[in-house]
Design a protein around this motif. Structure first.
Motif, mmCIF file in Angstrom:
data_model
loop_
_atom_site.group_PDB
_atom_site.id
_atom_site.type_symbol
_atom_site.label_atom_id
_atom_site.label_comp_id
_atom_site.label_asym_id
_atom_site.label_seq_id
_atom_site.Cartn_x
_atom_site.Cartn_y
_atom_site.Cartn_z
ATOM 1 N N GLU A 27 55.883 23.498 24.086
ATOM 2 C CA GLU A 27 55.723 24.941 24.276
ATOM 3 C C GLU A 27 57.105 25.587 24.324
ATOM 4 O OE1 GLU A 27 53.255 25.205 27.718
ATOM 5 O OE2 GLU A 27 51.414 24.718 26.598
ATOM 6 N N ASN A 28 57.485 26.196 25.428
ATOM 7 C CA ASN A 28 58.779 26.875 25.492
ATOM 8 C C ASN A 28 59.897 25.993 26.037
ATOM 9 O OD1 ASN A 28 57.437 27.094 28.120
ATOM 10 N ND2 ASN A 28 59.220 28.303 28.739
ATOM 11 N N ILE A 29 59.565 24.761 26.394
ATOM 12 C CA ILE A 29 60.560 23.874 27.006
ATOM 13 C C ILE A 29 61.060 22.845 25.995
ATOM 14 C CG2 ILE A 29 60.953 22.120 28.781
ATOM 15 C CD1 ILE A 29 60.787 24.976 29.819
ATOM 16 N N VAL A 30 62.386 22.668 25.960
ATOM 17 C CA VAL A 30 63.009 21.631 25.140
ATOM 18 C C VAL A 30 63.654 20.610 26.073
ATOM 19 C CG1 VAL A 30 64.644 21.100 23.314
ATOM 20 C CG2 VAL A 30 63.517 23.333 23.356
ATOM 21 N N TYR A 31 63.194 19.371 25.973
ATOM 22 C CA TYR A 31 63.840 18.271 26.688
ATOM 23 C C TYR A 31 64.911 17.688 25.764
ATOM 24 C CZ TYR A 31 59.912 18.636 29.911
ATOM 25 O OH TYR A 31 58.976 19.105 30.813
ATOM 26 N N ILE A 32 66.153 17.767 26.203
ATOM 27 C CA ILE A 32 67.292 17.361 25.376
ATOM 28 C C ILE A 32 67.771 15.992 25.845
ATOM 29 C CG2 ILE A 32 69.585 17.984 24.556
ATOM 30 C CD1 ILE A 32 68.970 20.871 25.360
ATOM 31 N N SER A 33 67.605 14.988 24.989
ATOM 32 C CA SER A 33 68.097 13.644 25.291
ATOM 33 C C SER A 33 69.570 13.561 24.930
ATOM 34 C CB SER A 33 67.304 12.596 24.504
ATOM 35 O OG SER A 33 65.932 12.656 24.819
ATOM 36 N N THR A 34 70.372 13.073 25.846
ATOM 37 C CA THR A 34 71.815 13.002 25.646
ATOM 38 C C THR A 34 72.339 11.640 26.092
ATOM 39 O OG1 THR A 34 72.481 13.743 27.842
ATOM 40 C CG2 THR A 34 71.882 15.459 26.253
#
Length: 778
Positions: free
Chosen positions: A134-141
Motif C-alpha cells: 500500500e503506502n508503505i515501502v520496506y527498504i532492505s539495506t
C-alpha cells in the motif's frame, strides 16, 4: 565479422528536464547494455543500468531515458521498484540515496536520509530491495530495514534487527500471514516480526526462523519462498524450510509477478505458477553470449536483463528467440578516453590506474557515435587489443583512426573496421623487458598525435626509445632515445601536443614536462621537473597548446602555463602559475587540483577537467570562470572528469566522467580562414522565436572580424569585434570563435522592430568583406 549496431525503436524522449539553467543544452550518452534490475508496472518495463534508467512501453515499444540530464543523481543504482497505486518509480542507490520519479511529472524527488545517517557507515548504506505494501515501502539495506511512506513522501522508523539490536545485512523482505519476513546475510538467517506491531523498532520483537545466509524471500498467494546462498529454493511451511529445487547456478533475483514466481540465475530465467510448477525456462543463447541479471514478465513475454545486451525479450510460452531492446548508447558507462570530430565521437574504456598499471587487463572494445547512431565494436572484433586508450583521427584521411593499446600496441581502423594491430612483429613498436621472462610481450602505447606533415607520433612506456613516429603512407617507423632525460624507468605518459613548427611536448609521469625537437636530424631534448622551475608535481597529466601558442600544463597538483615555448631549449625556463583575485585575495588558479584534461576552444577559452572537482570553463587567460559544472549544479554524473573533447564545428563539448558520458552544447565553434561560408540563422526571425534567449547566430566567421548590424536605412543597431565583444560578456552582440550571437536588441537595449537588417562582416586581417541580410518579423 558482424558489428552490433544498436538503434532505438523510436526517438528517445526525455522524461523531464534537469532543474538548472543549462538543462536544454545537455545530452546524456549513457550505456544501457548492463542491466542491474528489471521491474514491471503500468504497462511498462523499467530497467536500471549503472546511473540511468530506461523505460519500455510494452504496448507501443517506445522507449524513454531517465538520466542525470532529467534529474537523476548520477550515483550507482542498486535496485528499483514501481508503485502502481502511486504511479511512481522508486530508485535506490549503493550509497543509500533514494529518488522518486513520478509519472507525467518533470520533478524527481531526492531523499538523503540514509546518506546523512552518521550512525551508519558509508559502506553499509546500500539499498538492496524495495517491498511495497500500500503506502508503505520496506527498504532492505546493508544495515537493516528502513520504512518510507509514499503518501507523505517521508521516512519513518529504522529497524536494526541483528542480535542485540546490531546492524545486519537484509537482502529482501516479504509480507506473509501478517508477518514481515527478512532474508539476512552474514549468518543472520530468516527473521520475522508481526507487521502490525507498533514496536518493530525493538529488535526483541524479531525472531529467528532459521539461521544461515539467505539471498531472498518472496510471497506468492498463500506460499512463502526462500532462496539460500547454497543455490537452493525452499518453501517455508509453518516456518519450516522444505527444499524445492537445487539450481546449477546461484540464483540472483526472485520476484512475484502476475501470479507467478520468477527466479533469475546467470544462465536461466525460471517462471513458476503458484503451485511451483515450471511453466517457462529461458536460457542464455549462443547468439547473445552474456549473463542474465534479472527478469520480469507480462502475460505474453519474458523480459530478461543482461550484462551485455540490455533487455532480451522472448515469448513466455516458447522462450527460444530473443529481441534485443535498449536505447542507443556506448558499450559502457566508464569512458576512459574520448575523441570528437565534426558529427562524430569515439570512446574507449582503458584503462590503467593512477600509476599506469593496466592490470587486471581488460577486453572492452570501443564505441563510435556518428550521425546514424552508435557503433559498438567488441574486443574480439578489435583484433583482441587490450586496454584501449587514446584515439587519434588522421586529419588527412578522417576514415583512418588509430587507437592506442596499453598492452597490445597500436590498433589501426579504416571506416570503423579494425585492419591492423601494430606490435613488435610488424612495426617499430617494442615491448618492455621483464628480466627472466624473454617471451613476455607487453607494449604500452599511450598518447598519440598527428603533426602537420601527416606523421603519427606515439609514446610507449617502459622502453628506452619511447617516442616513435609512424608514416601511414609508407609504413615507416622511427624511434627516439630518451635516456638522457629519463635515466630510470618512466611508468607512463599523460599527453602529447605538437606545435605547427614540429616541436613535440610530452607529459610524463615522473619527469615533468618533456620537450623534443627533431631539429633536422640533430634532436633537441629537455625536461623540466624541478620545484625551482615552478613545476608543482613531476607527474604531468595533460597538455594543450592554445591559439596563441602558449602551452597549458595540467599536473597532479595544479595548473601551469609556458607562455613562451620558443626559448624552451635555449634558456633556463620556468612555467607560470595563474594568479586570480577572489574576494579581494590573490589566489592560485586550481591550486593543488589534480588536472585530468585541458581543451582549447575557438575563442581560446579553456575547458579544464579535474579528478574530483568537476569541469571548469575559463576565459582565455584564466582570469574569469565562465562555468564551473559539478554533479550538484549540472547533469554531470560524477565530479571525476576522465577526458574532454570538442566538436568545434558544432559547438559541442563531450565530457567523459567516471560514471558516464554527457555533452554540453556550448555553441562556440572554430573560426574559418575566410568569410566565404558565413551565414545567419534563423532567417527570417519569426514571432515565435525567442530571440533574446535563443539568439540569432552568425556562423562560420573568420578569426579576426568586425561585425556591424544596421537597419535598412543604415542606422547602427549593434557592433562587435573579435577579442572585444567576447561571449558571456553581457553584450547584445557577442563573438565566440567562429560564431557570433545577437539577442535582437539595439543600442538602446530594446528589441528591434520588424524589418530587414544588414549584417556587415569585415575581416581585419585580409580586409575581406561580406554582407548578409536578415529579416525580422515581430
Amino acid at each position: 565479422m558482424i558489428k552490433r549496431v544498436i538503434l532505438s525503436i523510436v526517438l528517445l524522449i526525455p522524461l523531464s528536464q534537469f532543474a538548472q539553467d543549462f538543462s536544454g543544452l545537455w545530452e546524456g550518452h549513457f550505456s544501457y547494455n548492463n542491466i542491474k534490475e528489471v521491474v514491471k508496472g503500468n504497462n511498462k518495463i523499467y530497467a536500471a543500468s549503472g546511473s540511468a534508467v530506461f523505460i519500455l512501453d510494452t504496448q507501443t515499444n517506445e522507449m524513454e531515458e531517465l538520466t542525470t540530464v532529467n534529474g537523476l543523481s548520477g550515483e550507482t543504482i542498486s535496485t528499483i521498484k514501481y508503485s502502481e497505486d502511486y504511479e511512481l518509480l522508486i530508485i535506490g542507490y549503493e550509497n543509500g540515496l533514494l529518488e522518486v520519479a513520478f509519472d507525467n511529472d518533470e520533478d524527481i524527488l531526492t531523499i538523503v536520509d540514509i546518506v546523512d545517517k552518521t550512525t551508519i557507515a558509508p559502506t553499509e548504506r546500500k539499498i538492496n530491495h524495495f517491498n511495497v505494501l500500500e503506502n508503505i515501502v520496506y527498504i532492505s539495506t546493508n544495515y537493516g530495514i528502513s520504512v518510507f511512506d509514499l503518501e507523505r513522501l517521508e521516512f519513518g522508523d529504522t529497524y536494526f534487527i541483528g542480535n542485540g539490536g546490531s546492524q545486519i545485512q537484509v537482502n529482501q523482505t516479504a509480507i506473509f500471514d501478517d508477518y514481515i519476513y527478512a532474508a539476512c546475510q552474514d549468518g543472520g538467517g530468516i527473521r520475522k516480526a508481526l507487521a502490525s506491531s507498533s514496536s518493530l523498532i525493538d529488535y526483541q520483537n524479531w525472531q529467528v526462523v532459521t539461521s544461515g545466509d539467505f539471498l531472498a524471500v518472496e510471497a506468492l498467494d498463500n506460499k512463502l519462498y526462500v532462496l539460500g546462498t547454497n543455490r537452493r529454493i525452499y518453501e517455508a511451511v509453518n516456518d519450516v524450510l522444505n527444499e524445492l529445487f537445487l539450481y546449477s547456478d546461484a540464483p540472483i533475483k526472485i520476484i512475484a509477478v502476475n501470479e507467478n514466481l520468477v527466479v533469475t540465475t546467470k544462465n536461466n530465467v525460471f517462471v513458476y505458477n503458484n503451485n511451483f510448477n515450471l511453466i517457462s525456462k529461458a536460457e542464455v543463447s549462443s547468439l547473445f553470449d552474456t549473463e542474465f541479471t534479472s527478469a520480469s514478465i507480462d502475460s505474453e513475454y519474458t523480459y530478461v536483463g543482461t550484462k551485455d545486451f540490455g533487455i532480451l525479450k522472448t515469448s513466455l510460452i516458447n522462450p527460444l528467440d530473443y529481441q534485443e531492446l535498449h536505447p542507443q548508447g556506448p558499450l559502457l558507462n566508464t569512458p576512459f578516453s574520448i575523441q570528437a570530430s565534426p558529427d562524430n565521437l569515439w570512446v574507449t574504456y582503458g584503462d590503467h590506474d593512477l600509476f599506469y598499471n593496466p592490470y587486471p587487463l581488460n577486453n572492452l572494445g570501443f564505441s563510435h557515435l556518428n550521425s546514424e547512431g552508435w557503433i559498438n565494436t567488441t574486443y574480439n572484433e578489435a583484433l583482441e587489443a587490450k586496454c584501449l586508450n587514446t584515439i587519434t583521427i588522421n586529419p588527412f584521411n578522417t576514415s583512418q583512426v588509430f587507437i592506442s593499446s596499453f598492452f597490445s600496441g597500436l590498433l589501426e581502423l579504416n571506416e570503423d573496421t579494425p585492419l591492423i594491430l601494430h606490435n613488435e612483429t610488424n612495426s617499430g613498436l617494442e615491448s618492455l623487458i621483464v628480466p627472466g621472462r624473454p617471451n613476455y610481450v607487453d607494449i604500452r602505447v599511450g598518447p598519440s598525435a598527428f603533426d602537420n606533415n601527416g606523421l603519427l607520433w606515439t609514446v610507449t612506456s617502459l622502453v628506452d626509445k619511447p617516442l616513435k613516429s609512424f608514416n601511414p603512407s609508407n609504413n615507416e617507423w622511427e624511434s627516439f632515445d630518451f635516456t638522457s632525460v629519463i635515466p630510470d624507468i618512466n611508468l607512463g605518459f599523460g599527453d602529447i601536443a605538437i606545435e605547427d613548427n614540429g616541436v613535440i611536448w610530452i607529459a610524463s609521469y615522473k619527469y615533468g614536462l618533456i620537450g623534443f625537437n627533431k631539429n633536422s636530424g640533430s634532436p633537441l631534448l629537455k625536461s623540466i621537473k624541478e620545484e625551482e622551475q615552478n613545476i608543482p608535481s613531476v607527474y604531468v597529466t595533460t597538455l594543450a597548446l592554445d591559439n596563441r601558442n602558449q602551452l597549458w600544463i595540467g599536473t597532479f597538483r595544479g595548473l601551469r602555463v609556458l607562455y613562451n615555448t620558443s626559448t624552451f631549449f635555449d634558456n633556463d625556463v620556468s612555467v607560470e602559475d595563474i594568479i586570480i583575485e577572489e574576494d579581494g585575495i590573490a589566489k592560485e588558479l586550481l591550486f593543488q587540483q589534480h588536472i585530468t584534461d585541458i581543451k582549447v576552444d575557438g575563442s581560446n577559452n579553456k575547458w579544464i577537467g579535474t579528478s574530483d572537482s568537476g569541469l571548469f570553463y575559463f576565459s582565455s587567460d584564466g582570469q574569469e570562470t565562465i562555468f564551473h559544472f559539478t554533479k550538484d549544479n549540472s547533469p554531470l554524473p560524477s565530479n571525476s572528469i576522465t577526458d574532454v573533447s570538442l566538436d568545434s564545428a558544432n559547438g559541442i563539448v563531450y565530457i567523459a566522467t567516471s560514471k558516464g558520458l554527457v555533452s554540453f552544447r556550448s555553441g562556440g565553434s572554430s573560426s574559418l580562414e575566410n568569410l566565404e561560408s558565413a551565414h545567419v540563422y534563423p532567417n527570417p526571425v519569426r514571432p515565435k522565436f525567442n530571440v533574446v534567449d535563443e539568439k540569432v547566430k552568425i556562423k562560420d566567421i573568420s578569426e579576426n572580424v568586425n561585425i556591424k548590424i544596421t537597419d535598412i536605412e543604415g542606422n547602427l543597431v549593434a557592433e562587435a569585434q573579435s577579442n572585444t565583444n567576447q561571449r558571456y560578456g553581457g553584450y547584445n552582440l557577442e563573438i565566440d570563435g567562429g560564431t557570433a550571437y545577437w539577442n535582437g536588441k539595439n543600442m538602446r537595449n530594446n528589441v528591434v522592430a520588424s524589418g530587414v537588417y544588414l549584417i556587415m562582416l569585415s575581416d581585419l586581417d585580409s580586409f575581406e568583406t561580406k554582407v548578409l541580410k536578415l529579416m525580422v518579423v515581430r
